[in-house]
Design an enzyme around this catalytic site. Structure first.
Site, PDB file in Angstrom:
ATOM      1  N   HIS A 261       9.032 133.401  33.549  1.00 29.86           N
ATOM      2  CA  HIS A 261      10.124 132.647  32.648  1.00 29.86           C
ATOM      3  C   HIS A 261      11.153 133.621  32.531  1.00 29.86           C
ATOM      4  O   HIS A 261      10.985 135.004  32.283  1.00 29.86           O
ATOM      5  CB  HIS A 261       9.240 132.185  31.353  1.00 29.86           C
ATOM      6  CG  HIS A 261      10.109 131.358  30.528  1.00 29.86           C
ATOM      7  ND1 HIS A 261      11.249 131.847  29.637  1.00 29.86           N
ATOM      8  CD2 HIS A 261      10.244 130.100  30.453  1.00 29.86           C
ATOM      9  CE1 HIS A 261      11.825 130.913  29.082  1.00 29.86           C
ATOM     10  NE2 HIS A 261      11.288 129.581  29.207  1.00 29.86           N
ATOM     11  N   ASP A 314       5.460 124.450  31.919  1.00 32.07           N
ATOM     12  CA  ASP A 314       5.585 123.081  33.046  1.00 32.07           C
ATOM     13  C   ASP A 314       4.314 123.252  33.682  1.00 32.07           C
ATOM     14  O   ASP A 314       3.773 122.189  34.332  1.00 32.07           O
ATOM     15  CB  ASP A 314       6.754 123.489  34.062  1.00 32.07           C
ATOM     16  CG  ASP A 314       7.939 122.809  33.448  1.00 32.07           C
ATOM     17  OD1 ASP A 314       7.855 121.961  32.750  1.00 32.07           O
ATOM     18  OD2 ASP A 314       9.063 123.312  34.023  1.00 32.07           O
TER      19      ASP A 314
HETATM   20  N1  ACO Z   1       6.202 133.250  41.448  1.00 32.01           N
HETATM   21  C1  ACO Z   1       6.114 134.562  42.073  1.00 32.01           C
HETATM   22  N2  ACO Z   1       6.904 135.380  41.622  1.00 32.01           N
HETATM   23  C2  ACO Z   1       7.743 135.379  40.855  1.00 32.01           C
HETATM   24  C3  ACO Z   1       7.877 134.021  39.866  1.00 32.01           C
HETATM   25  C4  ACO Z   1       6.869 133.134  40.237  1.00 32.01           C
HETATM   26  N3  ACO Z   1       7.049 131.849  39.766  1.00 32.01           N
HETATM   27  N4  ACO Z   1       8.822 134.035  39.110  1.00 32.01           N
HETATM   28  C5  ACO Z   1       9.494 135.361  39.118  1.00 32.01           C
HETATM   29  N5  ACO Z   1       8.960 136.036  40.011  1.00 32.01           N
HETATM   30  C6  ACO Z   1       9.332 137.195  40.391  1.00 32.01           C
HETATM   31  C7  ACO Z   1      10.450 137.166  41.284  1.00 32.01           C
HETATM   32  O1  ACO Z   1      10.300 136.919  42.845  1.00 32.01           O
HETATM   33  C8  ACO Z   1      11.100 138.683  41.149  1.00 32.01           C
HETATM   34  O2  ACO Z   1      10.568 139.511  41.873  1.00 32.01           O
HETATM   35  P1  ACO Z   1      11.411 140.902  42.501  1.00 32.01           P
HETATM   36  O3  ACO Z   1      11.690 141.405  41.343  1.00 32.01           O
HETATM   37  O4  ACO Z   1      10.362 141.450  43.255  1.00 32.01           O
HETATM   38  O5  ACO Z   1      12.389 140.272  43.000  1.00 32.01           O
HETATM   39  C9  ACO Z   1      11.086 138.865  39.450  1.00 32.01           C
HETATM   40  O6  ACO Z   1       9.669 138.131  39.571  1.00 32.01           O
HETATM   41  C10 ACO Z   1      11.894 138.443  38.476  1.00 32.01           C
HETATM   42  O7  ACO Z   1      12.291 137.239  38.967  1.00 32.01           O
HETATM   43  P2  ACO Z   1      13.755 136.406  38.547  1.00 32.01           P
HETATM   44  O8  ACO Z   1      13.841 135.262  39.365  1.00 32.01           O
HETATM   45  O9  ACO Z   1      14.697 137.609  38.678  1.00 32.01           O
HETATM   46  O10 ACO Z   1      13.648 136.166  37.026  1.00 32.01           O
HETATM   47  P3  ACO Z   1      14.220 135.199  36.401  1.00 32.01           P
HETATM   48  O11 ACO Z   1      14.197 135.240  34.899  1.00 32.01           O
HETATM   49  O12 ACO Z   1      15.774 135.162  37.008  1.00 32.01           O
HETATM   50  O13 ACO Z   1      13.817 133.726  36.823  1.00 32.01           O
HETATM   51  C11 ACO Z   1      12.317 131.897  36.607  1.00 32.01           C
HETATM   52  C12 ACO Z   1      12.809 133.028  35.741  1.00 32.01           C
HETATM   53  C13 ACO Z   1      13.428 131.064  37.382  1.00 32.01           C
HETATM   54  C14 ACO Z   1      11.683 130.738  35.698  1.00 32.01           C
HETATM   55  C15 ACO Z   1      11.404 132.210  37.761  1.00 32.01           C
HETATM   56  O14 ACO Z   1      10.388 132.932  37.042  1.00 32.01           O
HETATM   57  C16 ACO Z   1      10.761 131.243  38.673  1.00 32.01           C
HETATM   58  O15 ACO Z   1      11.450 130.869  39.664  1.00 32.01           O
HETATM   59  N6  ACO Z   1       9.667 130.432  38.294  1.00 32.01           N
HETATM   60  C17 ACO Z   1       9.220 129.425  39.295  1.00 32.01           C
HETATM   61  C18 ACO Z   1      10.120 128.046  38.565  1.00 32.01           C
HETATM   62  C19 ACO Z   1       9.279 127.559  37.119  1.00 32.01           C
HETATM   63  O16 ACO Z   1       8.110 127.480  36.981  1.00 32.01           O
HETATM   64  N7  ACO Z   1      10.181 127.280  36.399  1.00 32.01           N
HETATM   65  C20 ACO Z   1      10.150 126.720  35.127  1.00 32.01           C
HETATM   66  C21 ACO Z   1      10.635 127.589  34.128  1.00 32.01           C
HETATM   67  S1  ACO Z   1      10.086 127.257  32.562  1.00 32.01           S
HETATM   68  C22 ACO Z   1      11.127 125.899  32.267  1.00 32.01           C
HETATM   69  O17 ACO Z   1      12.380 125.769  32.455  1.00 32.01           O
HETATM   70  C23 ACO Z   1      11.012 124.901  31.203  1.00 32.01           C
END
Ligand code: ACO
Length: 378
Positions: A261, A314
């Protein structure tokens, strides 16, 4: 030469404005709507009460709540012409149909161009009711069934299930849906609320802002995750397959849906309520396997907690919808139904102290290229 500017990609950690709507502490896993803890609201409140709270900044008295409920009941039906629009686009994804239906509803709302606080509140409540009617009507129309008219006395969550399935839900089913709507009602300036605010910041109207919100919520990085979680659970098949599945996915740079998140670096406080309900519902329905698969995924993700990647709202929502016999492509629209009041209050707040939202992009492309006539290009 490119000048040095500090880029805030994804607007990460940028404060846009002040708010009195939601408080989120991402380190502590705390969420308040208008000062009230989400755990109290999930356990003790109803979606209608939360709509009132969000739009008015205070919990309603009994009379005020009855007023909101009867206004919703009187405004839940959608015009025949909008049902025809839904019929025309019925083969599209339900989220696209909802976006189209809300857009079409604007043509029949006499308040459409009125951006006064009172009109925004009226439209917000009306749209919260009508959006549920539109999703349920589409669900039936695409199966060749006649839409079910809203029930005159049922509450919002019960009414939604009643309009979908044509029979009154049990108290437990209605409560599940209601809690789900409460948990999804508002979440500060998340991507879809931000999109709604950007639209409102041009002094456009609430219907347009909510259409922007719906379009933004659709993506798998935002609301689309619940659908993706359930498809992952289907792919995993049984709990013992989860570790290999996760290794394959994470070793190839994949993301596990329902985890991570932007704000929460600990467990999303909303997940707790859905986890417990998914467990109980699975047992009641004789299908504990979905919960077991999700639990196995959650266990496999424990090492990622050190990096701030925890379960989000979610993750367990999809299992609940699935167990309620709701098809996977309705998961995001259901999230949207819960979020309508949140979008409305974000727009309300944006109008209160409006400034057009217009960030900058640093240009890093070529400069001063000579224009080449088309016949000389290759
Ligand atoms: N699985 C594996 N790795 C992850 C995940 C995940 N679900 N989420 C983040 N990471 C990792 C990224 O790969 C990144 O790693 P790195 O630094 O080695 O490149 C690090 O964690 C940071 O991730 P970012 O994408 O920079 O974080 P951001 O805050 O931009 O993204 C997001 C947040 C989009 C929700 C992300 O966690 C994600 O894609 N989650 C999966 C989709 C999801 O569940 N979305 C629902 C969110 S809740 C909502 O909207 C109600």
């Amino acid at each position: 030469m490119t000048t040095q500017v500090e880029l805030k990609r994804g607007l990460k950690d940028v404060y846009l404005d002040r708010t009195t709507v939601s408080f989120i502490d991402g380190e502590m896993g705390k969420l308040l709507y208008r000062g009230y803890d989400i755990h109290d609201l999930a356990e003790k409140s109803t979606f209608e009460e939360v709509i009132y709270l969000l739009l008015n900044g205070k919990l309603p008295t009994r009379t005020e709540l009855r007023g909101l409920e009867s206004f919703m009941a009187a405004n839940r039906a959608i015009p025949q012409q909008v049902l025809q629009v839904i019929d025309i686009v019925k083969t599209a994804h339900p989220m696209d149909v909802l976006r189209t239906a809300v857009s079409a509803l604007s043509a029949f709302d006499s308040d459409v161009a009125d951006n006064s606080p009172e009109a925004i509140k009226r439209k917000g409540i009306r749209l919260a009711g009508q959006a549920a009617t539109a999703v349920a009507a589409h669900y039936r129309i695409r199966q060749g069934l006649r839409p079910v008219l809203p029930h005159e006395t049922l509450g919002h969550a019960s009414n939604f299930l009643y309009m979908m399935f044509g029979k009154e839900p049990t108290q437990d089913e209605a409560k599940l849906m209601d809690v789900d709507f409460v948990l999804h009602a508002e979440h500060s300036t998340n991507a879809s609320a931000f999109a709604a605010r950007v639209t409102a910041s041009t002094l456009s109207d609430l219907h347009s802002a909510i259409v922007s919100g719906i379009g933004t919520l659709k993506g798998p990085l935002h609301g689309g995750a619940a659908e993706a979680v359930m498809s992952m659970a289907h792919d995993i098949g049984k709990p013992e397959n989860a570790p290999t599945y996760l290794r394959n996915m994470l070793d190839h740079g994949g993301r596990v849906m329902g985890f991570g998140h932007r704000v929460y670096k600990t467990e999303d406080p909303r997940a707790r309520h859905l986890r417990e309900r998914a467990r109980t519902l699975g047992q009641q329905r004789g299908h504990p396997e979905w919960f077991q698969i999700l639990q196995a995924v959650e266990s496999g993700m424990v090492p990622y907690q050190r990096r701030g990647i925890w379960v989000n709202v979610d993750f367990y929502a999809g299992a609940i919808y699935h167990l309620l016999n709701i098809p996977d492509d309705l998961f995001v629209p259901i999230f949207a139904l819960g979020r309508v009041p949140g979008w409305a209050v974000q727009v309300l707040e944006q109008y209160e102290n409006n400034q057009i939202i217009r960030p900058l992009l640093q240009y890093v492309g070529p400069m001063n290229l000579p224009y080449v006539p088309i016949e000389q290009r290759h």
